[in-house]
Motif scaffolding. Sequence first.
Motif, mmCIF file in Angstrom:
data_model
loop_
_atom_site.group_PDB
_atom_site.id
_atom_site.type_symbol
_atom_site.label_atom_id
_atom_site.label_comp_id
_atom_site.label_asym_id
_atom_site.label_seq_id
_atom_site.Cartn_x
_atom_site.Cartn_y
_atom_site.Cartn_z
ATOM 1 N N UNK A 145 0.807 -1.223 0.000
ATOM 2 C CA UNK A 145 0.000 0.000 0.000
ATOM 3 C C UNK A 145 0.837 1.270 0.000
ATOM 4 N N UNK A 146 0.166 2.386 -0.278
ATOM 5 C CA UNK A 146 0.794 3.698 -0.198
ATOM 6 C C UNK A 146 1.266 3.957 1.236
ATOM 7 N N UNK A 147 2.227 4.854 1.407
ATOM 8 C CA UNK A 147 2.800 5.064 2.757
ATOM 9 C C UNK A 147 1.772 5.331 3.847
ATOM 10 N N UNK A 148 0.745 6.128 3.568
ATOM 11 C CA UNK A 148 -0.195 6.470 4.641
ATOM 12 C C UNK A 148 -1.079 5.299 5.050
ATOM 13 N N UNK A 149 -1.118 4.227 4.233
ATOM 14 C CA UNK A 149 -1.918 3.046 4.567
ATOM 15 C C UNK A 149 -1.086 1.913 5.157
ATOM 16 N N UNK A 150 0.223 2.065 5.167
ATOM 17 C CA UNK A 150 1.075 0.988 5.671
ATOM 18 C C UNK A 150 0.833 0.788 7.167
ATOM 19 N N UNK A 151 0.556 -0.438 7.530
ATOM 20 C CA UNK A 151 0.251 -0.772 8.918
ATOM 21 C C UNK A 151 -1.225 -0.745 9.235
ATOM 22 N N UNK A 152 -2.035 -0.141 8.336
ATOM 23 C CA UNK A 152 -3.477 -0.072 8.603
ATOM 24 C C UNK A 152 -4.277 -1.015 7.718
ATOM 25 N N UNK A 153 -3.669 -1.519 6.657
ATOM 26 C CA UNK A 153 -4.321 -2.493 5.781
ATOM 27 C C UNK A 153 -3.373 -3.669 5.591
ATOM 28 N N UNK A 154 -3.873 -4.712 4.971
ATOM 29 C CA UNK A 154 -3.042 -5.888 4.765
ATOM 30 C C UNK A 154 -3.253 -6.447 3.376
ATOM 31 N N UNK A 155 -2.259 -7.184 2.907
ATOM 32 C CA UNK A 155 -2.342 -7.856 1.623
ATOM 33 C C UNK A 155 -2.304 -9.353 1.860
ATOM 34 N N UNK A 156 -3.048 -10.097 1.045
ATOM 35 C CA UNK A 156 -3.026 -11.550 1.168
ATOM 36 C C UNK A 156 -1.727 -12.130 0.627
ATOM 37 N N UNK A 157 -1.013 -11.352 -0.205
ATOM 38 C CA UNK A 157 0.212 -11.857 -0.826
ATOM 39 C C UNK A 157 1.386 -11.690 0.128
ATOM 40 N N UNK A 158 2.171 -12.746 0.344
ATOM 41 C CA UNK A 158 3.327 -12.641 1.240
ATOM 42 C C UNK A 158 4.339 -11.626 0.712
ATOM 43 N N UNK A 159 5.068 -11.027 1.640
ATOM 44 C CA UNK A 159 6.114 -10.094 1.256
ATOM 45 C C UNK A 159 7.160 -10.811 0.402
ATOM 46 N N UNK A 160 7.585 -10.173 -0.644
ATOM 47 C CA UNK A 160 8.588 -10.762 -1.521
ATOM 48 C C UNK A 160 8.033 -11.379 -2.781
ATOM 49 N N UNK A 161 6.720 -11.609 -2.841
ATOM 50 C CA UNK A 161 6.113 -12.143 -4.058
ATOM 51 C C UNK A 161 6.131 -11.065 -5.134
ATOM 52 N N UNK A 162 6.575 -11.420 -6.323
ATOM 53 C CA UNK A 162 6.623 -10.491 -7.443
ATOM 54 C C UNK A 162 6.046 -11.160 -8.677
ATOM 55 N N UNK A 163 5.869 -10.379 -9.730
ATOM 56 C CA UNK A 163 5.521 -10.957 -11.020
ATOM 57 C C UNK A 163 6.728 -11.718 -11.557
ATOM 58 N N UNK A 164 6.490 -12.903 -12.090
ATOM 59 C CA UNK A 164 7.580 -13.703 -12.628
ATOM 60 C C UNK A 164 8.020 -13.210 -14.001
ATOM 61 N N UNK A 165 7.182 -12.409 -14.646
ATOM 62 C CA UNK A 165 7.561 -11.792 -15.920
ATOM 63 C C UNK A 165 6.922 -10.411 -15.999
ATOM 64 N N UNK A 166 7.389 -9.607 -16.937
ATOM 65 C CA UNK A 166 7.001 -8.202 -16.990
ATOM 66 C C UNK A 166 5.688 -7.961 -17.717
ATOM 67 N N UNK A 167 4.898 -8.980 -17.906
ATOM 68 C CA UNK A 167 3.617 -8.799 -18.582
ATOM 69 C C UNK A 167 2.584 -9.725 -17.962
ATOM 70 N N UNK A 168 1.325 -9.372 -18.156
ATOM 71 C CA UNK A 168 0.210 -10.217 -17.749
ATOM 72 C C UNK A 168 -0.552 -10.556 -19.033
ATOM 73 N N UNK A 169 -0.296 -11.719 -19.627
ATOM 74 C CA UNK A 169 -0.983 -12.066 -20.875
ATOM 75 C C UNK A 169 -2.493 -12.139 -20.675
ATOM 76 N N UNK A 170 -3.228 -11.611 -21.628
ATOM 77 C CA UNK A 170 -4.688 -11.657 -21.591
ATOM 78 C C UNK A 170 -5.149 -12.342 -22.869
ATOM 79 N N UNK A 171 -5.712 -13.519 -22.706
ATOM 80 C CA UNK A 171 -6.172 -14.313 -23.837
ATOM 81 C C UNK A 171 -7.670 -14.494 -23.735
#
Length: 584
Positions: free
Chosen positions: A233-259
């Motif tokens: 999240x943006x700085x003002x939301x850090x600590x007040x919201x949460x993400x389901x994705x663990x820290x360190x998870x990234x996109x494995x490639x620089x695109x999201x194919x849409x088929x």
Amino acid sequence: MGHHVTIMRRAHPAGVDSGARAWAARLAVLLVACLLVLTGCSAIPTKGPVGVIEVPDGEPDAVAPVFDPEGPAPGATPEQILRDFITAGTGAGDGYSVARQFLSPDLRDTWQPEERIVLFRGDPRVEKRAAEGVYQIQLETAGTVDARGVRTNTVVPATETLGVRMVQFDGEWRIDQIPDGIMLAQSSARDLLISHSLYFYSSNYRHWVPDARWFVRRTGVTARIVGAMLAGPAPYLQGSVTSAFPEGVTLARDSVPITSGKATVELSPEVLENATNLALQQMNQQLAVNLLDLNDVTSVEMASDQPIQLGPPAPDLIVPELTPDVGGEQVAVAEGELVRVRNGAVTDIEGLDPVGELDPRDPATSVSGSAYAFLDADRENLYVTAPGSEARAVVGGRNLTKPSFDPENWVWTTRAVDGRTEVLAVPPGGTEANSAVLSAGWLGDRSVRELRIARDGSRALVVTDRSGVGEVLLAGITRSTEGVPQSLTTPLTLPTDGSIDTATWAGQSVIVASSVGAGEATPVILQLDGDRQAMAALDGVVGISAGSDAEDTLYAEAGGTLYRRIGGSWVDEQLTVTDPAFPG
């Protein structure tokens, strides 16, 4: 079989909050579909009409307008090169290939155009400095957008100076040193950028909390949105919201194919580390809601080398609320007692004991309608009450602000203590003795005029007075693992025009603010992405109240009566009530 979530297609103008209720209804259908898909394919209807919208395979380019800037002109002066380089920043195609032509060979490959976007007003000023080849660009700034899409708007007129070094190659001037980023005229920012709300979970996973971001309109916007969500999240939301994705998870490639409308999101292996079915399903929900508003996406699938199996439905999976509905009823004061206001009528609150002897002002009610709070006329005591219960004083102090309920029925207020402001939250059934006193050191010498808790319980809207100037601030609320409020994060400042004395929520992403007093006021609608819309002027405004949106449930108390917003006008409801407030 692998599971994915079907997303209903929707057109939605960037930065506009109208239609939020329809969007929420679509999201409800989406998340129900998510649960149905988890139970197996037999739950998916196989008969009935099917609408098919053909879209090209690959990733969409966000329907970018055509900007075709020219490269460097032969024999151009350093000043002209710099002015044309600024214009070339409007051309995002082919990796900003035109803008790179203005750079030296060494800088061309390392320059990061979207590391920082400066939005400016007027015409840039280019000046030569005393040193050979040294120039500077002066800009009157309207705001900036960082690499994560977080936009910071300039609250007061400000300028920014960028240092530049020019060199000659084959007799032509080129830029050899300049800060990463591009410069865009504020007047064209709407055509060049898109606003998109990222969504994170509230700390108890019961609400979606919006986080407004800005992205350049170009190919790859889906991947950049997902990447920004994964980065947090943006700085003002850090600590007040949460993400389901663990820290360190990234996109494995620089695109999201849409088929054929299905977005396949390839994630790094960390996504599967110690992942339970519940965690995977929460990730899938979050990914779905973040891509819902993209026109080319109709379904999503998570993958890590291969499609990720979500497993059987987790019994404790919560489907969060996107836009909490607070209904159309307000609490107010009439003839010295708390009353209900709805559909142009004033009625008593059934079962509520009279409180007239306490001289009630600034009432508030919980979203459930089961609890009420109010101040006395001197604003030195905060009372709570409920049908069938006596009113009891829970907080005392000087300059108490209008109470506000969060979704868990904590009652919030602020008070003046020894030249500073103290933020308090009283638990359900509690008193000042067991209230939470929140840390908010950033308040400094500010005094608080208004404190309103968002209906997701994760954010606080704060109107402050700083040396006579009203500010509209948005802070995150951090809580303990037990849900006890702990602190207000360093806030985001929302830019306003003119004096502001009061503000309130009108849905999740819209705030209505106004000055108050005997003169003419022009209430303004503030979008979290920085947009502002001035409303019709009204004489003698003393308060603003709003429900779940600014279209159908927006009221102003003025001149001894209540006005309702209808379209672009204010209509007199001819109700003699004071201090009306929607739940929250």
